[in-house]
Design a protein around this motif. Structure first.
Motif, short mmCIF file in Angstrom:
data_model
loop_
_atom_site.label_atom_id
_atom_site.label_comp_id
_atom_site.label_asym_id
_atom_site.label_seq_id
_atom_site.Cartn_x
_atom_site.Cartn_y
_atom_site.Cartn_z
N LEU A 31 117.54 -52.46 28.43
CA LEU A 31 116.65 -53.05 29.42
C LEU A 31 117.41 -53.49 30.67
CD1 LEU A 31 113.99 -55.24 27.53
CD2 LEU A 31 113.69 -53.05 28.69
N SER A 33 120.01 -52.11 32.11
CA SER A 33 120.20 -50.93 32.96
C SER A 33 118.87 -50.43 33.52
CB SER A 33 120.90 -49.82 32.17
OG SER A 33 122.20 -50.21 31.80
N TYR A 34 117.82 -50.50 32.70
CA TYR A 34 116.48 -50.10 33.15
C TYR A 34 116.03 -50.96 34.32
CZ TYR A 34 111.45 -49.01 32.75
OH TYR A 34 110.16 -48.63 32.99
N TRP A 57 109.26 -56.34 32.82
CA TRP A 57 110.31 -56.15 31.83
C TRP A 57 111.41 -57.20 31.93
CZ3 TRP A 57 109.59 -53.66 27.62
CH2 TRP A 57 108.67 -52.61 27.58
N PHE A 192 120.32 -47.02 24.76
CA PHE A 192 119.46 -46.43 25.78
C PHE A 192 118.28 -45.69 25.15
CE2 PHE A 192 123.45 -46.34 28.53
CZ PHE A 192 123.10 -47.51 29.18
N THR A 195 115.76 -48.22 23.69
CA THR A 195 114.98 -48.85 24.76
C THR A 195 113.95 -47.89 25.32
OG1 THR A 195 116.88 -50.24 25.31
CG2 THR A 195 115.14 -50.06 26.96
N ALA A 196 114.32 -46.63 25.47
CA ALA A 196 113.38 -45.64 25.99
C ALA A 196 112.14 -45.55 25.11
CB ALA A 196 114.06 -44.27 26.10
N VAL A 199 110.02 -48.80 25.44
CA VAL A 199 109.24 -48.77 26.68
C VAL A 199 108.12 -47.74 26.56
CG1 VAL A 199 109.32 -48.24 29.15
CG2 VAL A 199 111.16 -49.58 28.09
N MET A 222 109.11 -42.43 32.82
CA MET A 222 110.54 -42.72 32.84
C MET A 222 111.11 -42.74 31.42
SD MET A 222 110.76 -45.67 35.81
CE MET A 222 112.56 -45.68 35.86
N ALA A 223 110.34 -43.29 30.48
CA ALA A 223 110.81 -43.35 29.09
C ALA A 223 110.98 -41.96 28.51
CB ALA A 223 109.83 -44.16 28.25
N MET A 226 113.97 -40.15 29.87
CA MET A 226 115.17 -40.68 29.21
C MET A 226 115.33 -40.09 27.82
SD MET A 226 117.62 -42.76 30.02
CE MET A 226 118.85 -43.90 29.40
#
Length: 479
Positions: A31, A33-34, A57, A192, A195-196, A199, A222-223, A226
């Motif tokens: 998150l 980095s997101y 977020w 990563f 998190t993807a 999300v 975006m998810a 990723m």
């Protein structure tokens, strides 16, 4: 009780606390980095969707960050309480590495976290973006030091044994030990990916309930990009990590594969499924593919993979556990790749946001990244047994002299407190997720003040926002 000894309870206690803890840093890393990406895109495009997603977020990130800090402190104390002999033996290596994590990463995160959360309208755009980037970098630096310490326990080097304790003689060799680069890349990428899908599942949940707006669509888009890119990369990193493990911890690979003995002159098969039996030294009901084990693990069709019977019984990890934990991790990884590819096909046919089967699968895949991380940690840590420092100190020799009753009581206390405390925190975080992003949040034209959109993003007050009047009324009625 249940055939367990004090050592078993000490191991279970640490496994329980680390399993809870690792979930929070994994999401925190991703998150952070997101959020940096979202704010950077907002500054570049001035598209309010990115700003709204950032505010949404950032609240979830803050709650997750707090729970990660609290759960991490308990683990640090356990090194002294339950594993004092290990601390005496290897503390000259693990202690400084964990100290470097606090000095370089935690202070960096804590220093800029306040600006990131509360400085949205109190500092300039550039400074706020810099604070967000620093928090993201801090999470990665933290990962660096934690993985350096844990990797040294897996593949120790750069030390001497003096008077029965480890003395570091080459810090570069200690930090950049043979397994460290692979484990660092594997864990960061896993964060990563996890998190993807977290999300993506959040976006799918809202779309399935008819809440279709640009912010929700952007979350899902975006998810899935990723997942499409990073999940296959993770598979490649995993392959390199496996080859490294085969070189330095061959018995772990043998246990993961449930492979007990080689047939002279024949390549090693790959056992897809089965039930390893440690007492009988065989894998029962196995389904295998000839020669595929050699192809995957040695990249050849004539080399054999080391087998469990080539190692003394006292040096073998529990194959029954790591055999299946590894397959859970790999199975979920393959499913993640499938979801990424499916999203690409739906994107081309303009059905990414409307395909209900895909959205339901994405929703159910929400915790898949975290489950895969846990399965991976079980594999690597149980696969290291019976060593706490591989080849140097056995786990049984590193435990403190506590009684069965003491460890049993504290384990029960940990279970009760953790489920109560972190269960409440997770429930609160899911409540924030269900609210969804609010459009227009942080609008520069708003004068600000109490209750206004320019009020800094306070995570613990987020659940009090009147996101939905109907929902708010029903909550009040229920109270």
């Amino acid at each position: 009780m249940f055939g367990l000894e004090a050592l078993d309870l000490a191991r279970i206690q640490f496994a329980f606390t680390v399993s809870f803890h690792i979930l929070f840093p994994a999401i925190t890393i991703g998150l952070a980095s997101y959020l940096a990406v979202l704010e950077g895109l907002w500054l570049k495009t001035n598209n309010s969707v990115y700003r709204d997603l950032y505010h949404f977020w950032s609240k979830i990130f803050a709650v997750n960050f707090g729970m990660g800090v609290v759960s991490g402190l308990v683990m640090a104390y356990q090194f002294g309480t339950n594993w004092s002999k290990f601390s005496d033996f290897a503390g000259s290596v693990t202690g400084p590495l964990l100290t470097y994590e606090v000095l370089t990463a935690f202070f960096l995160e804590a220093g800029f976290l306040g600006v990131m959360l509360f400085g949205w309208n109190r500092v300039g755009r550039g400074l706020h973006f810099f604070a967000t980037v620093m928090v993201a970098i801090g999470t990665l630096i933290s990962t660096f030091w934690i993985l350096a310490s844990n990797s040294w326990m897996q593949t120790p080097q750069g030390y001497e044994i003096v008077n029965g304790v480890v003395v570091p003689v080459d810090w570069f060799a200690v930090i950049f030990n043979p397994s460290f680069p692979y484990r660092l890349a594997h864990m960061a990428t896993a964060a990563f990916v996890a998190t993807a899908f977290f999300v993506g599942a959040s976006a799918a949940w809202h779309l399935l309930r008819g809440r279709d707006n640009p912010a929700i669509r952007k979350m899902l888009s975006m998810a899935m990009w990723m997942a499409l890119i990073v999940a296959p990369v993770q598979a490649v990193i995993g392959d390199f990590h496996g080859l490294n493990t085969l070189k330095h911890q061959p018995v772990k690979i043998a246990a993961i594969e449930g492979h007990w003995e080689n047939v002279p002159g024949e390549p090693t098969p790959l056992i897809l499924f089965g039930i390893p039996d440690m007492e009988a030294e065989t894998t029962r009901f196995k389904v295998e593919i000839p020669a595929l084990g050699s192809l995957i693990l040695t990249h050849s069709l004539d080399k054999q993979v080391p087998a469990m019977k080539e190692f003394p019984k006292e040096d073998r990890p529990n194959s029954t556990i790591v055999f299946w934990s590894f397959r859970v991790m790999v199975g979920l990884g393959m499913l993640m790749i499938f979801v990424g590819l499916w999203s690409l096909w739906l994107r081309k046919s303009d059905k990414l946001y409307s395909s209900r089967p895909f959205l339901y699968l994405t929703l159910w895949m929400g915790p898949s990244g975290l489950i895969a991380i846990l399965a991976g940690w079980f594999t690597t840590e149980i696969g290291r047994q019976p060593w706490v420092v591989y080849g140097l100190m056995r786990t049984a020799d590193g435990a403190s002299n506590h009684s069965y009753g003491q460890l049993g009581l504290t384990l029960v206390m940990f279970v009760v407190v953790y489920f109560a405390l972190f269960g409440t925190g997770l429930g609160y975080m899911m409540r924030l997720v269900r609210k969804g992003p609010k459009t227009g949040e942080g609008d520069e034209t708003n004068p600000g003040g109490p209750g206004q959109q320019r009020t800094p993003a306070r995570p613990l007050s987020a659940a009090d926002d009147d996101h939905d009047n109907g929902e708010h009324a029903s909550l009040n009625k229920g109270n």
